[in-house]
Design a protein around this motif. Sequence first.
Motif, short mmCIF file in Angstrom:
data_model
loop_
_atom_site.label_atom_id
_atom_site.label_comp_id
_atom_site.label_asym_id
_atom_site.label_seq_id
_atom_site.Cartn_x
_atom_site.Cartn_y
_atom_site.Cartn_z
N GLN A 287 0.82 -1.13 -0.16
CA GLN A 287 -0.06 -0.09 -0.03
C GLN A 287 0.64 1.34 -0.04
O GLN A 287 0.47 2.40 -0.72
CB GLN A 287 -0.95 -0.03 1.31
N THR B 8 2.12 1.93 -3.53
CA THR B 8 0.97 2.24 -4.38
C THR B 8 0.71 3.74 -4.25
O THR B 8 0.83 4.60 -5.05
CB THR B 8 -0.41 1.51 -4.35
N ASP B 9 0.77 4.06 -2.86
CA ASP B 9 0.64 5.40 -2.38
C ASP B 9 1.63 6.37 -2.83
O ASP B 9 1.77 7.71 -2.60
CB ASP B 9 -0.10 5.77 -0.87
N LYS C 26 4.38 6.62 -0.97
CA LYS C 26 4.74 7.33 0.42
C LYS C 26 6.30 6.85 0.65
O LYS C 26 6.66 6.00 0.22
CB LYS C 26 4.20 6.59 1.65
#
Length: 86
Positions: free
Chosen positions: A35, A38-39, A41
Amino acid sequence: FFQAEVGIRDSSTSRGLGDVYKRQVQDYEAIQLSQAITDRKQLRLVFLDGDTLVETVRWHTPAWIGLRDGKVINKQALKFWEPLDP
């Protein structure tokens, strides 16, 4: 797997609850890391020797993390990692 009527056990041995827990933690961490990728970050990576690195992760496998700058890190060298707030 156990077949009571013939008394035959499956050839694979039970690994116990500890292994199940470890596998669940690893799966959860893999989902969190996916995640974060994907983001896009940035992550703060803290190594066992105390060094830290803030970097964007591009990919990961069960054993390795690939960073944006092309470096590859062995996950066993990490103490922990955490996503940074944008």
